[in-house]
Design a protein around this motif. Structure first.
Motif, mmCIF file in Angstrom:
data_model
loop_
_atom_site.group_PDB
_atom_site.id
_atom_site.type_symbol
_atom_site.label_atom_id
_atom_site.label_comp_id
_atom_site.label_asym_id
_atom_site.label_seq_id
_atom_site.Cartn_x
_atom_site.Cartn_y
_atom_site.Cartn_z
ATOM 1 N N GLY A 1 0.900 -1.311 -0.025
ATOM 2 C CA GLY A 1 0.073 0.077 0.110
ATOM 3 C C GLY A 1 0.866 1.234 0.099
ATOM 4 O O GLY A 1 2.113 1.271 0.121
ATOM 5 N N LEU A 2 0.146 2.550 -0.153
ATOM 6 C CA LEU A 2 0.942 3.797 -0.271
ATOM 7 C C LEU A 2 0.637 4.462 0.843
ATOM 8 O O LEU A 2 -0.653 4.743 1.322
ATOM 9 C CB LEU A 2 0.282 4.490 -1.455
ATOM 10 N N LEU A 3 1.724 5.048 1.556
ATOM 11 C CA LEU A 3 1.540 6.037 2.627
ATOM 12 C C LEU A 3 1.875 7.196 2.163
ATOM 13 O O LEU A 3 3.213 7.448 1.730
ATOM 14 C CB LEU A 3 2.329 5.314 3.803
ATOM 15 N N MET A 4 1.348 8.352 2.475
ATOM 16 C CA MET A 4 1.579 9.653 1.829
ATOM 17 C C MET A 4 1.528 10.483 3.313
ATOM 18 O O MET A 4 0.399 10.519 4.188
ATOM 19 C CB MET A 4 0.576 10.397 1.038
ATOM 20 N N CYS A 5 2.694 11.315 3.426
ATOM 21 C CA CYS A 5 2.809 11.857 4.634
ATOM 22 C C CYS A 5 3.419 13.325 4.433
ATOM 23 O O CYS A 5 4.514 13.288 3.811
ATOM 24 C CB CYS A 5 3.924 11.060 5.587
ATOM 25 N N THR A 6 2.994 14.183 5.272
ATOM 26 C CA THR A 6 3.304 15.559 5.083
ATOM 27 C C THR A 6 4.115 16.102 6.510
ATOM 28 O O THR A 6 3.387 15.866 7.676
ATOM 29 C CB THR A 6 2.200 16.801 4.807
ATOM 30 N N ALA A 7 5.051 16.976 6.557
ATOM 31 C CA ALA A 7 5.587 17.539 7.767
ATOM 32 C C ALA A 7 5.750 19.139 7.408
ATOM 33 O O ALA A 7 6.275 19.370 6.215
ATOM 34 C CB ALA A 7 6.878 16.781 8.257
#
Length: 598
Positions: A218-224
């Motif tokens: 699966g795909l994990l999309m993460c913003t900081a």
């Protein structure tokens, strides 16, 4: 529930429309259109890639079953560790089989229902207004259910209101819940094919639960958005949140990306999982990474090979990386050992100053060029469906030309600043590097960034030769630039124009670094906070004045209304008080006066 449309503003982005309250009750940032467009582009590429992988897996299984029909299929599948139809990895090794035995497993493997690829389930962990979830549901073809979460009642109410505002299709595809995203992800392990984390600030508290809720493959999309922390302003805070110590340098924004990737990998390793980055971008005021998550105890052992500590000289721009671990061949297997170091002496060999040490950071490639090319082609083919087409296209174009195996970068202006000399042009410097038989590219983080596999000795020799043709004023002997220039170059540098000194985008005159489309294009105030004059740098004088004036008018109206209600209440109370109650009422007032004076 009826709403007064005069209290709301209709915001349209892509194919979705939302109602935003004028009093900043729910967070919304117009500048994040770049983030949302990039996420949609990556998700479209992921759905296409997922379908290709599924078809390849079915054809592989069909070939293997045709060659050896009597063979135990379940044991073969368990050895391969290939993703299943819903993106999950079977994770079985050493001949493990299901509880029902190999025959039952083989029987269920080829059921027609199992052959169908279900639409991907998407989790938006922090939905706020629900705009992102709405755009996913309305614009991404082949998407399944979108689950939007938030633990703020006002945000969930706004999300549900916006779902109804966008019609039946949105309400059928998107579901909104008032819950803690961490609890929901922990209680639904490997349930979502796509997990999107876009918090206000640091995502560190969500990473542990997020890596567990993503399905295998699966795909994990993460913003900081806590860039000050990630870029070295508060090193101890960064270490407590992400497990890496940052150093200040011109490459700090790429370092922020690599710190975030290393942190996600660390959380995934605790559950025998690992990540494969497909795209990592620094845009505007934040960093965002797109990684695929897999389960494999054996592949997880390669993690120390992907992480490095780095040494930054405090006097010049020299930096060096040291791998955390290394691997050695042993018969037909691999043996893992600690990395060999240190890679630098106590003092810098170029300027004589000390080193600072930071990390560990992700030192493996942070992009997949096949994915980048696929995403870029998809964006160009659907130009009209991306409100921020120019921005994301320029970023993807620059990323497509980056050197994958070169962590961090040099700054041409910073190199010149160390020597107190005029800066050579980027084309001339790149030509000198390429004529010395080394590779070089730009960076999507800054137009001044130079990525190269040339060692620092070669870089400083190029600058020494440049200074010989462009003399500088004498500095103190202890100055780092003076120490560097005191040594003779050991390399004959050729500054003649190399055919590859300009990137393909530069040759085609394609835009690579675009200015902000409007003023105050950046972070916004957290939802619910009262806007004051100190927020001028974020939203501008006009927006602050408009809000303060509107707030004063609203306050005056509320005060007038409250006064009218109070006067009306007094009149009603006086009418209700009978003559018998007057002595009691006077006695209460007298007691209140005495208490207030004392």
């Amino acid at each position: 529930m009826e709403i007064d449309l005069n209290d709301y503003t209709v915001v349209k982005e892509g194919e979705a429309e939302i109602l935003m309250h004028k009093k900043n009750k729910v967070f919304f940032n117009k500048a994040q259109v770049n983030n949302r467009d990039m996420s949609i582009a990556v998700m479209r590429a992921y759905i296409s890639k997922r379908k290709q992988e599924h078809e390849a897996m079915l054809s592989k299984r069909a070939r293997s079953s045709g060659k050896a029909p009597e063979k135990d299929v379940s044991s073969e599948v368990s050895k391969e560790e290939t993703p299943t139809e819903n993106g999950e990895d079977n994770g079985k090794t050493n001949g493990e089989t299901s509880q029902d035995g190999p025959k039952e497993a083989a029987k269920t493997t080829y059921e027609p229902a199992r052959r169908e690829l279900k639409p991907p389930r998407v989790l938006e962990a922090l939905s706020a207004s629900g705009l992102r979830a709405l755009r996913y549901a309305r614009e991404v073809e082949g998407i399944g259910q979108v689950v939007a979460l938030d633990n703020d009642p006002a945000s969930v109410e706004a999300c549900q209101r916006n779902l109804k505002f966008n019609g039946l299709m949105s309400t059928s595809k998107v579901e909104s819940h008032l819950t803690d995203a961490r609890v929901h992800m922990l209680t639904n392990p490997k349930e979502f094919d796509v997990v999107d984390l876009d918090p206000y600030g640091a995502p560190s508290i969500f990473l542990d639960s997020a890596v567990q809720s993503v399905a295998d493959g699966g795909l994990l999309m993460c913003t900081a958005t806590d860039m000050a922390v990630l870029c070295g302003a508060n090193g101890e805070v960064c270490y407590s949140k992400y497990g890496s110590y940052p150093l200040k340098g011109k490459y700090c924004h790429e370092m922020a990306l690599r710190i975030l990737l290393a942190s996600i990998e660390s959380h995934a390793n605790r559950y025998k999982r690992y990540i494969v980055p497909v795209l990592s971008v620094q845009m505007d005021f934040y960093v965002r990474v797109f990684v695929r998550v897999y389960t494999s105890a054996s592949a997880m052992k390669n993690t120390p090979l992907k992480l490095s500590y780095f040494y930054q000289c405090i006097g010049c721009d020299s930096f060096h990386l040291q791998s955390v671990g290394r691997s050695l061949p042993k018969n037909k297997s691999v043996r893992y050992q600690a990395g060999v170091g240190p890679v630098v002496p106590q003092d810098c060999t170029h300027c004589g100053k000390k080193y600072n040490m930071g990390g560990p950071i992700w030192s493996a490639p942070m992009h997949d060029q096949e994915w980048v090319a696929s995403i870029l082609n998809g964006v160009k083919s659907m130009k009209d469906r991306y409100p921020a087409y120019d921005k994301i296209c320029s970023v993807l174009t620059t990323i497509s030309e980056e050197l994958l195996d070169v962590p961090l970068f040099l700054s041409l202006h910073s190199l010149s600043g160390t020597l107190k000399c005029t800066s050579p042009s980027a084309a001339m410097f790149r030509s000198a590097v390429m004529n010395a038989k080394y590779r070089v590219s730009g960076s999507h983080v800054t137009p001044l960034g130079i990525k190269t596999d040339a060692p620092m000795e070669v870089i400083w020799d190029i600058m020494r030769c440049w200074v010989k043709n462009h003399p500088v004023k004498a500095q103190s002997p202890e100055h780092p630039g003076s120490v560097i220039l005191s040594k003779e170059p050991s390399l004959q540098v050729d500054f003649s124009r190399h055919v590859g000194s300009l990137s393909k985008a530069q040759v085609k005159k394609e835009a690579r670094f675009l200015p902000n489309p409007e003023k105050h294009w950046g972070p916004k105030i957290r939802a619910g906070r009262q806007i004051t004059s100190k927020h001028v740098s974020l939203i501008g004088h006009e927006a602050v004045n408009d809000h303060l004036n509107g707030h004063k008018e609203a306050g005056a109206q509320e005060e007038a209304g409250a006064q009218e209600e109070a006067e009306g209440g007094k009149e009603e109370k006086q009418e209700d008080v009978s003559e018998d109650d007057e002595p009691e009422l006077k006695r209460q007032k007298t007691e209140e006066d005495i208490a207030s004076t004392s």
